[in-house]
Design a protein around this motif. Structure first.
Motif, PDB file in Angstrom:
ATOM      1  N   HIS A  10      33.403  40.573  34.549  1.00  0.00           N
ATOM      2  CA  HIS A  10      33.828  39.821  35.721  1.00  0.00           C
ATOM      3  C   HIS A  10      33.450  38.348  35.589  1.00  0.00           C
ATOM      4  O   HIS A  10      34.254  37.461  35.898  1.00  0.00           O
ATOM      5  CB  HIS A  10      33.258  40.426  37.016  1.00  0.00           C
ATOM      6  N   SER A  11      32.258  38.053  35.105  1.00  0.00           N
ATOM      7  CA  SER A  11      31.847  36.661  34.892  1.00  0.00           C
ATOM      8  C   SER A  11      32.742  35.986  33.859  1.00  0.00           C
ATOM      9  O   SER A  11      33.132  34.827  34.024  1.00  0.00           O
ATOM     10  CB  SER A  11      30.399  36.598  34.397  1.00  0.00           C
ATOM     11  N   ALA A  12      33.077  36.727  32.813  1.00  0.00           N
ATOM     12  CA  ALA A  12      33.917  36.170  31.742  1.00  0.00           C
ATOM     13  C   ALA A  12      35.312  35.825  32.253  1.00  0.00           C
ATOM     14  O   ALA A  12      35.857  34.765  31.923  1.00  0.00           O
ATOM     15  CB  ALA A  12      34.000  37.141  30.577  1.00  0.00           C
ATOM     16  N   ILE A  13      35.900  36.705  33.074  1.00  0.00           N
ATOM     17  CA  ILE A  13      37.253  36.403  33.555  1.00  0.00           C
ATOM     18  C   ILE A  13      37.224  35.322  34.635  1.00  0.00           C
ATOM     19  O   ILE A  13      38.162  34.543  34.755  1.00  0.00           O
ATOM     20  CB  ILE A  13      38.048  37.655  33.997  1.00  0.00           C
ATOM     21  N   GLN A  15      35.196  32.763  34.590  1.00  0.00           N
ATOM     22  CA  GLN A  15      35.089  31.521  33.812  1.00  0.00           C
ATOM     23  C   GLN A  15      36.437  31.171  33.179  1.00  0.00           C
ATOM     24  O   GLN A  15      36.856  30.014  33.172  1.00  0.00           O
ATOM     25  CB  GLN A  15      34.017  31.678  32.739  1.00  0.00           C
ATOM     26  N   LEU A  16      37.136  32.179  32.662  1.00  0.00           N
ATOM     27  CA  LEU A  16      38.450  31.964  32.062  1.00  0.00           C
ATOM     28  C   LEU A  16      39.444  31.457  33.106  1.00  0.00           C
ATOM     29  O   LEU A  16      40.247  30.566  32.832  1.00  0.00           O
ATOM     30  CB  LEU A  16      38.933  33.275  31.432  1.00  0.00           C
ATOM     31  N   LYS A  17      39.381  32.009  34.312  1.00  0.00           N
ATOM     32  CA  LYS A  17      40.263  31.579  35.403  1.00  0.00           C
ATOM     33  C   LYS A  17      40.061  30.100  35.696  1.00  0.00           C
ATOM     34  O   LYS A  17      41.019  29.350  35.866  1.00  0.00           O
ATOM     35  CB  LYS A  17      40.007  32.417  36.657  1.00  0.00           C
ATOM     36  N   GLU A  18      38.809  29.673  35.725  1.00  0.00           N
ATOM     37  CA  GLU A  18      38.480  28.280  35.975  1.00  0.00           C
ATOM     38  C   GLU A  18      38.964  27.389  34.824  1.00  0.00           C
ATOM     39  O   GLU A  18      39.583  26.348  35.043  1.00  0.00           O
ATOM     40  CB  GLU A  18      36.959  28.135  36.156  1.00  0.00           C
ATOM     41  N   THR A  19      38.709  27.810  33.602  1.00  0.00           N
ATOM     42  CA  THR A  19      39.104  27.045  32.412  1.00  0.00           C
ATOM     43  C   THR A  19      40.606  26.840  32.349  1.00  0.00           C
ATOM     44  O   THR A  19      41.078  25.747  32.042  1.00  0.00           O
ATOM     45  CB  THR A  19      38.630  27.772  31.129  1.00  0.00           C
ATOM     46  N   LEU A  20      41.363  27.907  32.647  1.00  0.00           N
ATOM     47  CA  LEU A  20      42.820  27.862  32.512  1.00  0.00           C
ATOM     48  C   LEU A  20      43.539  27.477  33.804  1.00  0.00           C
ATOM     49  O   LEU A  20      44.758  27.398  33.831  1.00  0.00           O
ATOM     50  CB  LEU A  20      43.335  29.215  32.026  1.00  0.00           C
ATOM     51  N   PHE A  24      45.549  34.250  38.642  1.00  0.00           N
ATOM     52  CA  PHE A  24      45.129  35.648  38.527  1.00  0.00           C
ATOM     53  C   PHE A  24      44.761  35.949  37.077  1.00  0.00           C
ATOM     54  O   PHE A  24      45.444  35.488  36.151  1.00  0.00           O
ATOM     55  CB  PHE A  24      46.292  36.569  38.942  1.00  0.00           C
ATOM     56  N   ILE A  25      43.699  36.699  36.899  1.00  0.00           N
ATOM     57  CA  ILE A  25      43.359  37.219  35.574  1.00  0.00           C
ATOM     58  C   ILE A  25      42.987  38.680  35.753  1.00  0.00           C
ATOM     59  O   ILE A  25      42.247  39.034  36.677  1.00  0.00           O
ATOM     60  CB  ILE A  25      42.201  36.448  34.910  1.00  0.00           C
ATOM     61  N   GLY A  26      43.540  39.510  34.883  1.00  0.00           N
ATOM     62  CA  GLY A  26      43.223  40.928  34.929  1.00  0.00           C
ATOM     63  C   GLY A  26      42.928  41.466  33.549  1.00  0.00           C
ATOM     64  O   GLY A  26      43.528  41.039  32.559  1.00  0.00           O
ATOM     65  N   LEU A  27      41.996  42.394  33.499  1.00  0.00           N
ATOM     66  CA  LEU A  27      41.664  43.092  32.264  1.00  0.00           C
ATOM     67  C   LEU A  27      41.948  44.562  32.476  1.00  0.00           C
ATOM     68  O   LEU A  27      41.329  45.213  33.322  1.00  0.00           O
ATOM     69  CB  LEU A  27      40.181  42.877  31.904  1.00  0.00           C
ATOM     70  N   ALA A  28      42.937  45.071  31.744  1.00  0.00           N
ATOM     71  CA  ALA A  28      43.277  46.494  31.804  1.00  0.00           C
ATOM     72  C   ALA A  28      42.619  47.174  30.609  1.00  0.00           C
ATOM     73  O   ALA A  28      42.687  46.675  29.484  1.00  0.00           O
ATOM     74  CB  ALA A  28      44.796  46.684  31.741  1.00  0.00           C
ATOM     75  N   LEU A  29      41.975  48.298  30.870  1.00  0.00           N
ATOM     76  CA  LEU A  29      41.296  49.036  29.816  1.00  0.00           C
ATOM     77  C   LEU A  29      41.812  50.465  29.755  1.00  0.00           C
ATOM     78  O   LEU A  29      42.241  51.028  30.771  1.00  0.00           O
ATOM     79  CB  LEU A  29      39.784  49.051  30.062  1.00  0.00           C
ATOM     80  N   VAL A  30      41.727  51.040  28.569  1.00  0.00           N
ATOM     81  CA  VAL A  30      42.127  52.431  28.378  1.00  0.00           C
ATOM     82  C   VAL A  30      41.163  53.316  29.145  1.00  0.00           C
ATOM     83  O   VAL A  30      39.946  53.104  29.109  1.00  0.00           O
ATOM     84  CB  VAL A  30      42.111  52.803  26.875  1.00  0.00           C
ATOM     85  N   ASP A  31      41.711  54.280  29.842  1.00  0.00           N
ATOM     86  CA  ASP A  31      40.906  55.257  30.562  1.00  0.00           C
ATOM     87  C   ASP A  31      40.614  56.400  29.600  1.00  0.00           C
ATOM     88  O   ASP A  31      41.507  57.162  29.244  1.00  0.00           O
ATOM     89  CB  ASP A  31      41.666  55.752  31.796  1.00  0.00           C
ATOM     90  N   PHE A  32      39.379  56.505  29.165  1.00  0.00           N
ATOM     91  CA  PHE A  32      39.008  57.503  28.165  1.00  0.00           C
ATOM     92  C   PHE A  32      38.747  58.881  28.760  1.00  0.00           C
ATOM     93  O   PHE A  32      38.573  59.842  28.044  1.00  0.00           O
ATOM     94  CB  PHE A  32      37.760  57.052  27.394  1.00  0.00           C
ATOM     95  N   PHE A 143      35.676  39.065  22.728  1.00  0.00           N
ATOM     96  CA  PHE A 143      35.603  39.151  24.189  1.00  0.00           C
ATOM     97  C   PHE A 143      34.773  40.387  24.500  1.00  0.00           C
ATOM     98  O   PHE A 143      35.288  41.497  24.575  1.00  0.00           O
ATOM     99  CB  PHE A 143      37.010  39.255  24.788  1.00  0.00           C
ATOM    100  N   GLY A 144      33.469  40.182  24.603  1.00  0.00           N
ATOM    101  CA  GLY A 144      32.559  41.312  24.791  1.00  0.00           C
ATOM    102  C   GLY A 144      32.625  42.206  23.566  1.00  0.00           C
ATOM    103  O   GLY A 144      32.556  41.721  22.437  1.00  0.00           O
ATOM    104  N   PRO A 145      32.799  43.508  23.775  1.00  0.00           N
ATOM    105  CA  PRO A 145      32.851  44.437  22.644  1.00  0.00           C
ATOM    106  C   PRO A 145      34.210  44.428  21.946  1.00  0.00           C
ATOM    107  O   PRO A 145      34.405  45.136  20.968  1.00  0.00           O
ATOM    108  CB  PRO A 145      32.589  45.790  23.297  1.00  0.00           C
ATOM    109  N   PHE A 146      35.152  43.649  22.444  1.00  0.00           N
ATOM    110  CA  PHE A 146      36.512  43.631  21.914  1.00  0.00           C
ATOM    111  C   PHE A 146      36.750  42.368  21.095  1.00  0.00           C
ATOM    112  O   PHE A 146      36.057  41.379  21.241  1.00  0.00           O
ATOM    113  CB  PHE A 146      37.538  43.670  23.055  1.00  0.00           C
TER     114      PHE A 146
END
Length: 159
Positions: A10-13, A15-20, A24-32, A143-146
């Motif tokens: 959440h902090s990373a996105i 910061q990215l929102k502010e930079t860009l 809206f910024i969203g991170l979609a992840l695979v549901d394992f 981007f984190g573990p990615f």
């Protein structure tokens, strides 16, 4: 996915929102927890409502599903020029968040796409090729573990 607990998405996105200067910024992840690959918007900022929580995408469906399936970035400068009104239901995040232009990149882990990072604007033509490059540079290779794999320019899906 051990690195996910230690990284503050959440902090990373934010910061990215502010930079860009994004809306809206969203991170979609695979549901394992599911047998098949489903993507859900896990971290968002700049959202208009909580409707994004109801979106469940499979590979090839919606923006995140297309980027997930192809492993290629996607940039749309003007949604109204590239998506017919009758087909908008296939892109629920565009409807719920009133996005008019966006860029999305795949995020990899162990050479498999595990997430999709989307930057959107509620004004047409805000996501330009230059801004899309700035987005990819701002995210960087990690981007984190990615990580984000840079591919050839002609691999970008422009819908």
């Amino acid at each position: 996915m051990n690195g996910q607990q230690n990284f503050h998405f959440h902090s990373a996105i934010e910061q990215l929102k502010e930079t860009l200067k994004a809306d809206f910024i969203g991170l979609a992840l695979v549901d394992f927890s599911k047998y098949r690959h489903e993507l859900k918007w896990r971290y968002v900022t700049g959202n208009l409502s909580l409707s994004y929580r109801r979106i469940v995408l499979t590979s090839g469906k919606g923006i995140a599903g297309l980027v997930f399936k192809t492993g290629k970035p996607m940039m749309v400068n003007d949604v109204s020029e590239h998506v017919e009104a009758k087909d908008l239901y296939n892109y629920p995040i565009l409807i719920f968040e009133k996005l008019k232009s966006f860029g999305a990149i795949p995020l990899f882990q162990e050479d498999h796409v595990q997430g999709v990072l989307l930057v959107g604007y509620r004004e047409s033509k805000k996501m330009t090729a230059e801004r899309f490059e700035h987005f990819k540079q701002a995210v960087g290779s990690q981007f984190g573990p990615f990580y984000h794999k840079e591919r050839m320019k002609d691999d970008i899906i422009e819908q």
